[in-house]
Write a protein that holds these residues in place. Sequence first.
Motif, short mmCIF file in Angstrom:
data_model
loop_
_atom_site.label_atom_id
_atom_site.label_comp_id
_atom_site.label_asym_id
_atom_site.label_seq_id
_atom_site.Cartn_x
_atom_site.Cartn_y
_atom_site.Cartn_z
N THR A 128 0.84 -1.19 0.00
CA THR A 128 0.00 0.00 0.00
C THR A 128 0.88 1.25 0.00
OG1 THR A 128 -0.15 0.11 2.40
CG2 THR A 128 -1.81 -1.22 1.25
N GLN A 130 0.96 3.72 1.93
CA GLN A 130 1.42 4.18 3.24
C GLN A 130 2.79 3.59 3.60
OE1 GLN A 130 -1.84 3.45 2.58
NE2 GLN A 130 -2.34 5.63 2.68
N PRO A 134 3.84 7.51 4.66
CA PRO A 134 3.03 7.17 5.84
C PRO A 134 1.84 8.09 6.07
CG PRO A 134 5.36 6.99 6.35
CD PRO A 134 5.28 7.62 4.99
N ASN A 135 1.93 9.34 5.66
CA ASN A 135 0.84 10.29 5.92
C ASN A 135 -0.13 10.41 4.75
OD1 ASN A 135 1.93 10.99 8.46
ND2 ASN A 135 3.35 12.44 7.49
N MET A 139 -6.51 5.62 1.53
CA MET A 139 -6.24 4.28 2.05
C MET A 139 -6.66 3.21 1.04
SD MET A 139 -4.98 5.40 4.83
CE MET A 139 -4.67 3.86 5.70
#
Length: 385
Positions: A128, A130, A134-135, A139
């Motif tokens: 994925t 992220q 990460p931010n 999603m």
Amino acid sequence: MIYVIPGCETNTAKEKNSIGKKADPAYTLDESEAVREAVLNSPTTKRQQTELSDYFSHRLLRTGFNGAMLVAKKGVVIFEQYHGIEDYRSKMLIGENSSFQLASVSKTFTGMGILWLMERGQLNLEDTLQRYFPNFPYMGITIRMLLNHRSGLPNYLYFSDSLWKNQDVFLTNDELIRMMVEHKPPVQHQPNTHFQYCNTNFAILGSIIEKVSGQKYGDFMRRTFFEPLGMTNTYFFDPTSTRRPHQTTSHQYNMRPEPDTYLDGVFGDKGIYSTAQDMLKWDQALYAGFFKPETLEQAYKPYSNEKPGVRNYGLGWRLIMNPDSSKIVYHNGWWHGNNTVFCRLIQDTTTIIILGNKYDRGIYQAVKPLRAIMGHGDGDEEGED
């Protein structure tokens, strides 16, 4: 050999080896004299050369074509012509060393760059976003969904105008991602629900290449593809840098220059320059062991339609899946005044390359009749990319 068909009002190409000197023979097809002679002496080839010359002279040139056209069979060039000028100021004639902005044909390099990293275990297509950002607020999106345009992400070409305030400054990939994190422009649809062609996908893939490889995008492309394949006139161009010799200028339909905009700072979806001969080297490398067969099988697998259909999209490639099971793997491009076609008729190793630096939709309209000349008349292409 490179053939110049007499009677065309075009720029001249010098006779030479069909796809040039290769830097690494491990990634070439059999270029023996026997293969070349068999292709060039075939009555079918001779008929095709005549028909290609006629189409180029009497149809393509009448659209105002300014650029390069090359057709090859089994890596042997059977038709190659150049017409027009590289730049409205210098009036330098287009020739075999003229490099064109590939526009969305650049996506073929970005996509295969991701698959090259996958082959070496440096990333997984099911990762994925992220994992790398990460931010990132969207999603459930994987690398695979970026490659096959099923992410649902908004297209930065449409939302950036309202969010990037100083349009005298080039937007970068890092700033694009930061802008998406901060402003969260709405998605086009939920992830993996259907196909939606979107340049944001390949901009993010360009950034993933940088994160995973630890190299700048242009350096990665040069070291991974361009130098090993002997693509000496191919490069990623940073618009803040100095223009290179024989780098063509983008023109509007009336030959006025088409300037760069702030969006030219984003890479991955566009920004690679190449020549017709270098693109043939790229085409041939995809047949000759540069990638594993199972990787190419994934790349050329249709993902965009929930039901079988003729037109589809793989991993960085547009596809035409004909009823007779033959497959056409291709990509078109359009950016500013640049129009490009890279069409690969897989079953008989035929390649059609058209690169233009003056806006001309006739370039896309040429592909179907050219395919018919080469014995593949089925299916329609998407237009501009």
